[in-house]
Write a protein that holds these residues in place. Structure first.
Motif, PDB file in Angstrom:
ATOM      1  N   MET A   1       7.450  -5.543  10.571  1.00 46.52           N
ATOM      2  CA  MET A   1       7.286  -4.493   9.589  1.00 46.52           C
ATOM      3  C   MET A   1       5.820  -4.416   9.174  1.00 46.52           C
ATOM      4  SD  MET A   1       9.500  -4.176   6.204  1.00 46.52           S
ATOM      5  CE  MET A   1       9.370  -2.879   5.071  1.00 46.52           C
ATOM      6  N   ALA A   2       5.307  -3.215   9.066  1.00 44.77           N
ATOM      7  CA  ALA A   2       3.908  -3.004   8.718  1.00 44.77           C
ATOM      8  C   ALA A   2       3.642  -3.375   7.265  1.00 44.77           C
ATOM      9  CB  ALA A   2       3.537  -1.542   8.960  1.00 44.77           C
ATOM     10  N   GLU A   3       2.421  -3.798   7.002  1.00 50.01           N
ATOM     11  CA  GLU A   3       2.008  -4.100   5.636  1.00 50.01           C
ATOM     12  C   GLU A   3       2.074  -2.837   4.788  1.00 50.01           C
ATOM     13  OE1 GLU A   3       0.710  -6.839   3.771  1.00 50.01           O
ATOM     14  OE2 GLU A   3       1.777  -7.882   5.360  1.00 50.01           O
ATOM     15  N   PRO A   4       2.492  -2.953   3.545  1.00 46.34           N
ATOM     16  CA  PRO A   4       2.488  -1.780   2.664  1.00 46.34           C
ATOM     17  C   PRO A   4       1.060  -1.279   2.444  1.00 46.34           C
ATOM     18  CG  PRO A   4       3.712  -3.591   1.661  1.00 46.34           C
ATOM     19  CD  PRO A   4       3.031  -4.127   2.881  1.00 46.34           C
ATOM     20  N   LEU A   5       0.922   0.001   2.285  1.00 47.83           N
ATOM     21  CA  LEU A   5      -0.354   0.624   1.971  1.00 47.83           C
ATOM     22  C   LEU A   5      -0.437   0.699   0.454  1.00 47.83           C
ATOM     23  CD1 LEU A   5      -2.918   2.167   2.754  1.00 47.83           C
ATOM     24  CD2 LEU A   5      -1.498   4.224   2.962  1.00 47.83           C
ATOM     25  N   ARG A   6      -1.440   0.075  -0.138  1.00 48.16           N
ATOM     26  CA  ARG A   6      -1.592   0.051  -1.592  1.00 48.16           C
ATOM     27  C   ARG A   6      -2.716   1.002  -1.996  1.00 48.16           C
ATOM     28  NH1 ARG A   6       1.219  -4.450  -3.425  1.00 48.16           N
ATOM     29  NH2 ARG A   6       1.800  -5.874  -1.736  1.00 48.16           N
ATOM     30  N   VAL A   7      -2.381   1.953  -2.870  1.00 47.74           N
ATOM     31  CA  VAL A   7      -3.353   2.952  -3.307  1.00 47.74           C
ATOM     32  C   VAL A   7      -3.192   3.224  -4.802  1.00 47.74           C
ATOM     33  CG1 VAL A   7      -3.437   4.074  -1.036  1.00 47.74           C
ATOM     34  CG2 VAL A   7      -1.845   4.912  -2.763  1.00 47.74           C
ATOM     35  N   GLU A   8      -4.207   3.845  -5.379  1.00 46.05           N
ATOM     36  CA  GLU A   8      -4.113   4.346  -6.741  1.00 46.05           C
ATOM     37  C   GLU A   8      -3.755   5.819  -6.667  1.00 46.05           C
ATOM     38  OE1 GLU A   8      -7.485   3.517  -9.213  1.00 46.05           O
ATOM     39  OE2 GLU A   8      -7.678   1.489  -8.410  1.00 46.05           O
ATOM     40  N   ALA A   9      -3.042   6.306  -7.664  1.00 50.48           N
ATOM     41  CA  ALA A   9      -2.682   7.723  -7.704  1.00 50.48           C
ATOM     42  C   ALA A   9      -3.946   8.565  -7.578  1.00 50.48           C
ATOM     43  CB  ALA A   9      -1.961   8.045  -9.004  1.00 50.48           C
ATOM     44  N   GLY A  10      -3.897   9.576  -6.709  1.00 48.70           N
ATOM     45  CA  GLY A  10      -5.036  10.460  -6.506  1.00 48.70           C
ATOM     46  C   GLY A  10      -6.026   9.991  -5.459  1.00 48.70           C
ATOM     47  N   GLU A  11      -5.789   8.848  -4.861  1.00 51.41           N
ATOM     48  CA  GLU A  11      -6.717   8.301  -3.867  1.00 51.41           C
ATOM     49  C   GLU A  11      -6.569   8.981  -2.505  1.00 51.41           C
ATOM     50  OE1 GLU A  11      -7.651   3.965  -1.839  1.00 51.41           O
ATOM     51  OE2 GLU A  11      -6.688   4.026  -3.807  1.00 51.41           O
ATOM     52  N   LEU A  12      -5.335   9.284  -2.096  1.00 44.80           N
ATOM     53  CA  LEU A  12      -5.065   9.905  -0.803  1.00 44.80           C
ATOM     54  C   LEU A  12      -4.480  11.304  -0.990  1.00 44.80           C
ATOM     55  CD1 LEU A  12      -3.298   6.967   1.087  1.00 44.80           C
ATOM     56  CD2 LEU A  12      -5.703   7.622   1.215  1.00 44.80           C
TER      57      LEU A  12
ATOM     58  N   ASP B   1       4.841   6.865   9.732  1.00 49.10           N
ATOM     59  CA  ASP B   1       4.469   5.765  10.628  1.00 49.10           C
ATOM     60  C   ASP B   1       5.231   4.486  10.305  1.00 49.10           C
ATOM     61  OD1 ASP B   1       2.695   7.259  12.115  1.00 49.10           O
ATOM     62  OD2 ASP B   1       0.918   6.596  11.011  1.00 49.10           O
ATOM     63  N   GLY B   2       6.136   4.550   9.304  1.00 53.53           N
ATOM     64  CA  GLY B   2       6.949   3.394   8.968  1.00 53.53           C
ATOM     65  C   GLY B   2       6.377   2.493   7.896  1.00 53.53           C
ATOM     66  N   ARG B   3       5.309   2.933   7.241  1.00 54.57           N
ATOM     67  CA  ARG B   3       4.712   2.117   6.190  1.00 54.57           C
ATOM     68  C   ARG B   3       5.270   2.489   4.829  1.00 54.57           C
ATOM     69  NH1 ARG B   3      -1.600   1.447   6.620  1.00 54.57           N
ATOM     70  NH2 ARG B   3      -1.112  -0.407   5.400  1.00 54.57           N
ATOM     71  N   ARG B   4       5.439   1.515   3.987  1.00 53.68           N
ATOM     72  CA  ARG B   4       5.762   1.738   2.581  1.00 53.68           C
ATOM     73  C   ARG B   4       4.427   1.983   1.872  1.00 53.68           C
ATOM     74  NH1 ARG B   4      10.122  -0.763  -0.825  1.00 53.68           N
ATOM     75  NH2 ARG B   4      10.928  -1.221   1.249  1.00 53.68           N
ATOM     76  N   VAL B   5       4.393   2.934   0.961  1.00 53.67           N
ATOM     77  CA  VAL B   5       3.177   3.222   0.203  1.00 53.67           C
ATOM     78  C   VAL B   5       3.427   2.827  -1.243  1.00 53.67           C
ATOM     79  CG1 VAL B   5       1.530   4.999  -0.512  1.00 53.67           C
ATOM     80  CG2 VAL B   5       2.580   5.126   1.766  1.00 53.67           C
ATOM     81  N   LEU B   6       2.626   1.886  -1.736  1.00 58.64           N
ATOM     82  CA  LEU B   6       2.716   1.431  -3.113  1.00 58.64           C
ATOM     83  C   LEU B   6       1.605   2.116  -3.903  1.00 58.64           C
ATOM     84  CD1 LEU B   6       3.292  -2.359  -2.413  1.00 58.64           C
ATOM     85  CD2 LEU B   6       5.009  -0.586  -2.833  1.00 58.64           C
ATOM     86  N   VAL B   7       1.994   2.884  -4.904  1.00 59.32           N
ATOM     87  CA  VAL B   7       1.050   3.692  -5.672  1.00 59.32           C
ATOM     88  C   VAL B   7       0.977   3.161  -7.094  1.00 59.32           C
ATOM     89  CG1 VAL B   7       0.460   6.018  -6.445  1.00 59.32           C
ATOM     90  CG2 VAL B   7       1.704   5.709  -4.292  1.00 59.32           C
ATOM     91  N   GLU B   8      -0.240   2.894  -7.561  1.00 57.23           N
ATOM     92  CA  GLU B   8      -0.437   2.499  -8.946  1.00 57.23           C
ATOM     93  C   GLU B   8      -0.645   3.756  -9.776  1.00 57.23           C
ATOM     94  OE1 GLU B   8      -3.240  -0.502  -9.922  1.00 57.23           O
ATOM     95  OE2 GLU B   8      -2.283  -1.974  -8.615  1.00 57.23           O
TER      96      GLU B   8
END
Length: 79
Positions: free
Chosen positions: A1-12, A23-30
């Motif tokens: 399983m791919a590493e989660p993508l960690r971002v802040e709201a508004g970053e992407l 692509d199968g990644r979980r996205v963790l949004v702060e």
């Protein structure tokens, strides 16, 4: 399983978030909620998109519904 993508709201952009989900990644949004920094999880199981917040779980049946949620809730940078 791919590493989660960690971002802040508004970053992407919404498109970048959707690409990661597809692509199968979980996205963790702060995000800022009620004066505190919280983390929510965006994911896709191959059929359904999920937006798991500290207060509720939203389900979306397709990428367009998920894009609308991401943009409406402010998780993506504004176009």
């Amino acid at each position: 399983m791919a590493e989660p993508l960690r971002v802040e709201a508004g970053e992407l952009s919404a498109e970048e978030i959707l690409d990661a989900l597809l692509d199968g990644r979980r996205v963790l949004v702060e995000v800022e909620m009620m004066g505190e920094t919280r983390q929510l999880s965006l994911r896709h199981d191959g059929t359904t998109f999920y937006c798991d917040t500290p207060t509720t779980l939203h389900k979306h049946s397709d990428a367009e519904e998920m894009r609308t949620c991401i943009e409406k809730m402010g998780y993506a940078k504004e176009a």
